[in-house]
Structures are given as C-alpha cells and as structure tokens.
Design a protein around this motif. Structure first.
Motif, PDB file in Angstrom:
ATOM      1  N   SER A   1       0.829  -1.207   0.000  1.00 27.49           N
ATOM      2  CA  SER A   1       0.000   0.000   0.000  1.00 27.49           C
ATOM      3  C   SER A   1       0.861   1.254   0.000  1.00 27.49           C
ATOM      4  O   SER A   1       0.541   2.242  -0.676  1.00 27.49           O
ATOM      5  CB  SER A   1      -0.920   0.001   1.228  1.00 27.49           C
ATOM      6  N   GLU A   2       1.962   1.217   0.749  1.00 29.33           N
ATOM      7  CA  GLU A   2       2.862   2.369   0.795  1.00 29.33           C
ATOM      8  C   GLU A   2       3.414   2.695  -0.590  1.00 29.33           C
ATOM      9  O   GLU A   2       3.406   3.850  -1.024  1.00 29.33           O
ATOM     10  CB  GLU A   2       4.023   2.092   1.763  1.00 29.33           C
TER      11      GLU A   2
ATOM     12  N   ALA B   1       0.588   3.807  -3.141  1.00 30.88           N
ATOM     13  CA  ALA B   1       0.112   5.155  -2.837  1.00 30.88           C
ATOM     14  C   ALA B   1       1.170   6.208  -3.144  1.00 30.88           C
ATOM     15  O   ALA B   1       0.865   7.270  -3.697  1.00 30.88           O
ATOM     16  CB  ALA B   1      -0.303   5.239  -1.369  1.00 30.88           C
TER      17      ALA B   1
ATOM     18  N   ASP C   1      -7.165  10.383  -1.135  1.00 31.48           N
ATOM     19  CA  ASP C   1      -7.456   9.469  -0.031  1.00 31.48           C
ATOM     20  C   ASP C   1      -8.742   8.681  -0.271  1.00 31.48           C
ATOM     21  O   ASP C   1      -8.825   7.503   0.093  1.00 31.48           O
ATOM     22  CB  ASP C   1      -7.552  10.247   1.285  1.00 31.48           C
TER      23      ASP C   1
ATOM     24  N   ILE D   1      -7.872   5.874  -2.859  1.00 31.58           N
ATOM     25  CA  ILE D   1      -7.101   4.719  -2.386  1.00 31.58           C
ATOM     26  C   ILE D   1      -7.681   4.136  -1.090  1.00 31.58           C
ATOM     27  O   ILE D   1      -7.053   3.278  -0.457  1.00 31.58           O
ATOM     28  CB  ILE D   1      -5.616   5.073  -2.181  1.00 31.58           C
TER      29      ILE D   1
ATOM     30  N   ASN E   1      -8.088   5.483   1.901  1.00 29.42           N
ATOM     31  CA  ASN E   1      -7.222   5.772   3.040  1.00 29.42           C
ATOM     32  C   ASN E   1      -8.000   6.599   4.065  1.00 29.42           C
ATOM     33  O   ASN E   1      -8.177   7.799   3.898  1.00 29.42           O
ATOM     34  CB  ASN E   1      -5.979   6.545   2.581  1.00 29.42           C
TER      35      ASN E   1
ATOM     36  N   ARG F   1      -6.427   9.799   7.840  1.00 29.77           N
ATOM     37  CA  ARG F   1      -6.020  11.199   7.684  1.00 29.77           C
ATOM     38  C   ARG F   1      -6.952  12.080   8.515  1.00 29.77           C
ATOM     39  O   ARG F   1      -7.365  13.158   8.110  1.00 29.77           O
ATOM     40  CB  ARG F   1      -6.082  11.611   6.217  1.00 29.77           C
TER      41      ARG F   1
ATOM     42  N   HIS G   1       0.926   5.663   4.223  1.00 28.43           N
ATOM     43  CA  HIS G   1      -0.232   5.093   3.525  1.00 28.43           C
ATOM     44  C   HIS G   1      -0.357   3.595   3.748  1.00 28.43           C
ATOM     45  O   HIS G   1      -0.965   2.895   2.938  1.00 28.43           O
ATOM     46  CB  HIS G   1      -0.128   5.415   2.033  1.00 28.43           C
TER      47      HIS G   1
ATOM     48  N   ALA H   1      -3.944   2.218   3.643  1.00 29.71           N
ATOM     49  CA  ALA H   1      -4.769   2.408   2.447  1.00 29.71           C
ATOM     50  C   ALA H   1      -5.374   1.084   1.977  1.00 29.71           C
ATOM     51  O   ALA H   1      -5.003   0.016   2.438  1.00 29.71           O
ATOM     52  CB  ALA H   1      -3.936   3.030   1.329  1.00 29.71           C
TER      53      ALA H   1
ATOM     54  N   ASP I   1      -8.402   0.052   2.480  1.00 34.70           N
ATOM     55  CA  ASP I   1      -9.179  -0.495   3.593  1.00 34.70           C
ATOM     56  C   ASP I   1     -10.644  -0.570   3.180  1.00 34.70           C
ATOM     57  O   ASP I   1     -11.342   0.439   3.134  1.00 34.70           O
ATOM     58  CB  ASP I   1      -9.017   0.390   4.821  1.00 34.70           C
TER      59      ASP I   1
ATOM     60  N   SER J   1     -13.494   1.157   5.149  1.00 33.61           N
ATOM     61  CA  SER J   1     -13.670   2.608   5.192  1.00 33.61           C
ATOM     62  C   SER J   1     -15.041   2.981   4.637  1.00 33.61           C
ATOM     63  O   SER J   1     -15.489   2.420   3.634  1.00 33.61           O
ATOM     64  CB  SER J   1     -12.580   3.312   4.376  1.00 33.61           C
TER      65      SER J   1
ATOM     66  N   ARG K   1      -7.008  -4.417  -5.580  1.00 32.67           N
ATOM     67  CA  ARG K   1      -6.557  -3.030  -5.443  1.00 32.67           C
ATOM     68  C   ARG K   1      -6.796  -2.265  -6.748  1.00 32.67           C
ATOM     69  O   ARG K   1      -7.237  -1.117  -6.739  1.00 32.67           O
ATOM     70  CB  ARG K   1      -5.072  -2.991  -5.072  1.00 32.67           C
TER      71      ARG K   1
END
Length: 247
Positions: free
Chosen positions: A48-49, A52, A124, A127, A129, A132, A156, A159, A161, A164, A231
């Motif tokens: 994810s890092e 993103a 955000d 992705i 996220n 934040r 990130h 991200a 998720d 959410s 993803r």
C-alpha cells in the motif's frame, strides 16, 4: 525503478505512527529514511505504501521519495534499540526523512492551499485511506509541514481499507470542508483525467513490488487483505458515478 538501498545504521524508533512506528535508519546512500519493516508492517501494508506513493507522485502530491531497503540481519541482531526486530523479515519500505518537519495542526489547515486540500481529499478517497483524521481535539493526520511550511503527505500503510465508509470520511478527514466541491461536472472531469493518467502507470508500479511482499502461503490467506487485482479494481471505481456522489 527506485534504487534499492542497504541500511548501515539504525538510529532510533520514531515516536510517530499508530499501527506501525517506523525506525529512522541511515542508508548506504548517505540519506536518512523512516523505515517500516516487513516483520511488523506485513507485506500488504508495504504494498500500500508503494502504490500510494507512486500514484500520489503521478498526481503531483508532495510525497517524500521512497526506496526499498535491505537491512542486514547482523545490524538488527546487535542493535540495543527496543522493538528493532520489527525491521526483520525481508525488504523494508523506506521513506526519505524530511528535515525539520513538524506535524500539521488543526490551526494550520487554513494555510494549506485549497486546491492541494482538494487533491489530497480525492486521493485518499480513491485509495480508501481513512487514516487522515484531524479535528480541534487532535487526530492521526499523517501530514507534515517542512521547514518552509509546505505540506508533506506521508504514511499510507492503512490504504485500501475496504471497511472505510463515506460517513467516516466526511466526519473525520482533515480536509472534509472541501467536500461538495466535486459535484460540478466540469471539475469532476478534470479530476477524472488526472486519476486516469496516474492509473495508466499501474503496470510499472506493480512491477516495483518485491515478491516477498506479495506471496502468501495458501493457508495464511486473509480474506480482508486485498490482492493486487482487488486493489486495481478499487482504483478503477473513479470511473463510476457513485465514487463522486459520496464526495
């Protein structure tokens, strides 16, 4: 592909970070990085890092340069730093340290350019996220100000998720006051073009991911962890009306 670097000194563990506290590490290129290890963060979070950071960079967001870092086992084994085994397990994600940075506070939000606020907000949501959040009583904003007062977008690992929700986003996101801006059709189409151009880099981005982060033994598959294909499917949702209808 970003250069692969090797750790030469583990300096300390960061005070920042809720789920994963990174370590400040000096690399063989002479730079310092905040590093998240495979053992603690897990491959999906490190994926994810990277995804993103690359997509955000394509959008022009101020995300620090990143590298894949190899950490010699001996460096970990002989370190007296607490929790240092978090860095074990394989290749790590390393984000370049921003010198003299400070965390964005609620009082400073109004000083961030409106267009940048809107782009971070869309990013955000794109992705998934939800990490934040900020209000008058604090939060986990994952935004820094550099020495010149410019915004820096970081962290990130949470991200993609699928839990959410739009309600959480509207309630807690640091730039939630910009919601509603995207109902204008012309404005929306401008963002659609930007997201589409960024997503065109998907094959290049996914090729950057170390195999150690992607492979999971069949017995360990967790249905809550998104695959690479899932993803991509998430990222393609900006082409649907419902994506924008919730912003």
């Amino acid at each position: 592909m970003p250069d692969r670097i090797t750790a030469v000194e583990i300096i300390r563990q960061s005070e920042q970070g809720v789920s994963v506290r990174p370590f400040l590490v000096r690399a063989n290129d002479g730079n310092r990085y905040f590093v998240k290890g495979l053992s603690r963060a897990g491959g999906p979070s490190l994926m994810s890092e990277v995804i993103a950071a690359e997509l955000g960079g394509c959008l022009g967001l101020p995300i620090p340069e990143w590298r894949i870092m190899d950490i010699p086992p001996a460096l970990i084994d002989f370190s007296p730093i607490e929790n240092v085994q978090d860095l074990a397990g394989g290749p790590a994600f390393a984000s370049l340290q921003v010198d003299n940075a400070s965390e964005l506070m609620w009082s400073g939000v109004r000083n961030i350019p409106v267009e940048l606020q809107r782009k971070v907000l869309v990013f955000d949501w794109w992705i998934l996220n939800g990490d934040r959040g900020l209000g008058e009583n604090g939060g986990n904003v994952n935004l820094l100000l550099d020495a010149q007062g410019n915004l820096v977008v970081i962290d990130h690992n949470a991200a993609f998720d699928s839990t959410s929700t739009a309600e959480q986003f509207r309630t807690y996101h640091v730039f939630r006051d910009q919601l509603g801006h995207f109902q204008d059709y012309v404005t929306r189409q401008e963002y659609v073009r930007e997201l589409d151009a960024a997503l065109a880099h998907w094959d290049r981005i996914s090729a950057l991911l170390p195999v150690e982060w992607i492979y999971r033994d069949q017995d360990e598959i967790d249905e809550t962890i998104p695959t690479l294909l899932q993803r991509l499917e998430t990222l393609q949702q900006f082409r649907e009306e419902r994506f924008w209808g919730q912003l």
